[in-house]
Design an enzyme around this catalytic site. Sequence first.
Site, PDB file in Angstrom:
ATOM      1  N   ILE A  29       0.523  -1.231  -0.164  1.00  0.00           N
ATOM      2  CA  ILE A  29       0.095   0.042   0.080  1.00  0.00           C
ATOM      3  C   ILE A  29       0.935   1.360  -0.107  1.00  0.00           C
ATOM      4  O   ILE A  29       0.472   2.244  -0.396  1.00  0.00           O
ATOM      5  CB  ILE A  29      -0.944   0.189   1.170  1.00  0.00           C
ATOM      6  CG1 ILE A  29      -2.132   0.942   1.004  1.00  0.00           C
ATOM      7  CG2 ILE A  29      -0.397   0.304   2.407  1.00  0.00           C
ATOM      8  CD1 ILE A  29      -3.343   0.699   2.078  1.00  0.00           C
ATOM      9  N   ASN A  84      11.675  -8.646   7.119  1.00  0.00           N
ATOM     10  CA  ASN A  84      12.070  -8.273   8.173  1.00  0.00           C
ATOM     11  C   ASN A  84      11.234  -9.227   9.373  1.00  0.00           C
ATOM     12  O   ASN A  84      10.152  -9.862   9.321  1.00  0.00           O
ATOM     13  CB  ASN A  84      11.352  -6.963   8.552  1.00  0.00           C
ATOM     14  CG  ASN A  84      12.055  -5.896   7.580  1.00  0.00           C
ATOM     15  OD1 ASN A  84      13.280  -5.980   7.209  1.00  0.00           O
ATOM     16  ND2 ASN A  84      11.422  -5.334   6.990  1.00  0.00           N
ATOM     17  N   GLN A  91      10.022  -4.849  11.190  1.00  0.00           N
ATOM     18  CA  GLN A  91       8.606  -5.382  10.768  1.00  0.00           C
ATOM     19  C   GLN A  91       7.553  -4.845  11.460  1.00  0.00           C
ATOM     20  O   GLN A  91       7.554  -4.717  12.679  1.00  0.00           O
ATOM     21  CB  GLN A  91       8.687  -7.100  11.498  1.00  0.00           C
ATOM     22  CG  GLN A  91       7.728  -7.721  10.936  1.00  0.00           C
ATOM     23  CD  GLN A  91       7.536  -9.091  11.280  1.00  0.00           C
ATOM     24  OE1 GLN A  91       8.288  -9.491  12.357  1.00  0.00           O
ATOM     25  NE2 GLN A  91       6.859 -10.175  10.810  1.00  0.00           N
ATOM     26  N   HIS A  97       6.406 -12.409   5.641  1.00  0.00           N
ATOM     27  CA  HIS A  97       6.185 -11.910   4.194  1.00  0.00           C
ATOM     28  C   HIS A  97       7.381 -11.496   3.761  1.00  0.00           C
ATOM     29  O   HIS A  97       8.369 -10.928   4.466  1.00  0.00           O
ATOM     30  CB  HIS A  97       5.372 -10.775   4.161  1.00  0.00           C
ATOM     31  CG  HIS A  97       5.507  -9.275   4.998  1.00  0.00           C
ATOM     32  ND1 HIS A  97       5.341  -9.416   6.221  1.00  0.00           N
ATOM     33  CD2 HIS A  97       6.320  -8.388   4.794  1.00  0.00           C
ATOM     34  CE1 HIS A  97       5.680  -8.271   6.756  1.00  0.00           C
ATOM     35  NE2 HIS A  97       6.182  -7.787   5.898  1.00  0.00           N
ATOM     36  N   PHE A  98       7.605 -11.660   2.446  1.00  0.00           N
ATOM     37  CA  PHE A  98       8.698 -11.484   1.729  1.00  0.00           C
ATOM     38  C   PHE A  98       8.168 -10.103   1.056  1.00  0.00           C
ATOM     39  O   PHE A  98       7.135  -9.941   0.522  1.00  0.00           O
ATOM     40  CB  PHE A  98       9.023 -12.368   0.614  1.00  0.00           C
ATOM     41  CG  PHE A  98       9.874 -13.430   1.334  1.00  0.00           C
ATOM     42  CD1 PHE A  98      11.280 -13.280   1.451  1.00  0.00           C
ATOM     43  CD2 PHE A  98       9.178 -14.673   1.340  1.00  0.00           C
ATOM     44  CE1 PHE A  98      11.775 -14.325   2.095  1.00  0.00           C
ATOM     45  CE2 PHE A  98       9.948 -15.765   1.692  1.00  0.00           C
ATOM     46  CZ  PHE A  98      11.213 -15.446   2.333  1.00  0.00           C
ATOM     47  N   HIS A  99       9.211  -8.972   0.863  1.00  0.00           N
ATOM     48  CA  HIS A  99       8.923  -7.803  -0.065  1.00  0.00           C
ATOM     49  C   HIS A  99       9.786  -8.163  -1.438  1.00  0.00           C
ATOM     50  O   HIS A  99      10.699  -8.403  -1.206  1.00  0.00           O
ATOM     51  CB  HIS A  99       9.616  -6.362   0.353  1.00  0.00           C
ATOM     52  CG  HIS A  99       8.999  -6.233   1.769  1.00  0.00           C
ATOM     53  ND1 HIS A  99       7.981  -4.923   1.702  1.00  0.00           N
ATOM     54  CD2 HIS A  99       9.094  -6.595   2.922  1.00  0.00           C
ATOM     55  CE1 HIS A  99       7.782  -4.895   3.166  1.00  0.00           C
ATOM     56  NE2 HIS A  99       8.481  -5.725   3.959  1.00  0.00           N
TER      57      HIS A  99
HETATM   58  P1  5GP Z   1       7.103  -4.925   7.131  1.00  0.00           P
HETATM   59  O1  5GP Z   1       7.405  -3.341   7.744  1.00  0.00           O
HETATM   60  O2  5GP Z   1       6.496  -5.629   8.207  1.00  0.00           O
HETATM   61  O3  5GP Z   1       8.322  -5.579   6.700  1.00  0.00           O
HETATM   62  O4  5GP Z   1       6.328  -4.711   6.062  1.00  0.00           O
HETATM   63  C1  5GP Z   1       4.816  -4.590   5.969  1.00  0.00           C
HETATM   64  C2  5GP Z   1       4.303  -3.824   4.782  1.00  0.00           C
HETATM   65  O5  5GP Z   1       2.949  -3.867   4.840  1.00  0.00           O
HETATM   66  C3  5GP Z   1       4.617  -2.256   4.891  1.00  0.00           C
HETATM   67  O6  5GP Z   1       5.453  -2.091   3.591  1.00  0.00           O
HETATM   68  C4  5GP Z   1       3.182  -1.747   4.439  1.00  0.00           C
HETATM   69  O7  5GP Z   1       3.123  -0.507   3.476  1.00  0.00           O
HETATM   70  C5  5GP Z   1       2.494  -2.752   4.034  1.00  0.00           C
HETATM   71  N1  5GP Z   1       1.185  -2.648   4.605  1.00  0.00           N
HETATM   72  C6  5GP Z   1       0.543  -2.515   5.657  1.00  0.00           C
HETATM   73  N2  5GP Z   1      -0.861  -2.631   5.723  1.00  0.00           N
HETATM   74  C7  5GP Z   1      -1.112  -2.757   4.645  1.00  0.00           C
HETATM   75  C8  5GP Z   1      -2.485  -2.858   3.855  1.00  0.00           C
HETATM   76  O8  5GP Z   1      -3.641  -2.956   4.466  1.00  0.00           O
HETATM   77  N3  5GP Z   1      -2.624  -3.242   2.476  1.00  0.00           N
HETATM   78  C9  5GP Z   1      -1.330  -3.345   1.707  1.00  0.00           C
HETATM   79  N4  5GP Z   1      -1.462  -3.704   0.215  1.00  0.00           N
HETATM   80  N5  5GP Z   1      -0.243  -3.256   2.441  1.00  0.00           N
HETATM   81  C10 5GP Z   1      -0.035  -2.811   3.550  1.00  0.00           C
END
Ligand code: 5GP
Length: 138
Positions: A29, A84, A91, A97-99
Site C-alpha cells: 500500500i 524483516n 517488521q 512476508h517477503f517484499h
Molecule cells: P514490514 O514493515 O512488516 O516488513 O512490511 C509491512 C508492509 O505492509 C509495509 O511496507 C506496509 O506498507 C504494508 N502494508 C501495511 N498495511 C497494508 C495494507 O492494509 N495493505 C497493503 N497492501 N499493504 C499494507
Amino acid sequence: MCVFCKIISGDIPAHKVYEDENFLAFLDIKPINPGHTLIIPKNHYANLSEIPENELSNMILIVKKVAVLLTKKLNFTDYTISENNGPLAGQSVAHFHFHIIPRFENDILTDWDHKERRVGEKEYKPGEAEEIIKKILA
Ligand code: 5GP
Ligand code: ZN
C-alpha cells in the site's frame, strides 16, 4: 485477525498480483517503488522462525515466480528481496512476508545500500569473530 489475514479473507481490499491455494501476492500500500509487492502464506505465521520448512520452500519458489513475472510485465531488471523479523528489524506487520522491491537508479533505497556498504567496511576486533563463532557452534 491481523491486517494480512483480513486481506486473505477479503475483509480488506488489495491489488492482487498472484494467488493460489496457499499463497497470496499483492501490491504494498506504500510502495518504495511502483510494483513493490508483498508475498504472504495464507496460514498466519509471525516470522521466519515460525513458518514450517516445507511451506517456506514452496513459498520461495512463488517469490521467484512473482519476481520474474514483475520484471517482465513492468519492464525492470533489478530488485531487492527483503524480509524483516521483529520490530527492531522494521517488521510492522506480524504476518510473515517477503517484499519484492523493483530497484531503479538513485531510488530511496540507494542511501541504505551505501550505508550498508559502509557498515560492511567495519572489521572485527582481534578475537571478536572467534568469540561469535564459539557461541554459534557451541
Ligand atoms: P514490514 O514493515 O512488516 O516488513 O512490511 C509491512 C508492509 O505492509 C509495509 O511496507 C506496509 O506498507 C504494508 N502494508 C501495511 N498495511 C497494508 C495494507 O492494509 N495493505 C497493503 N497492501 N499493504 C499494507
Ligand atoms: Zn495474519
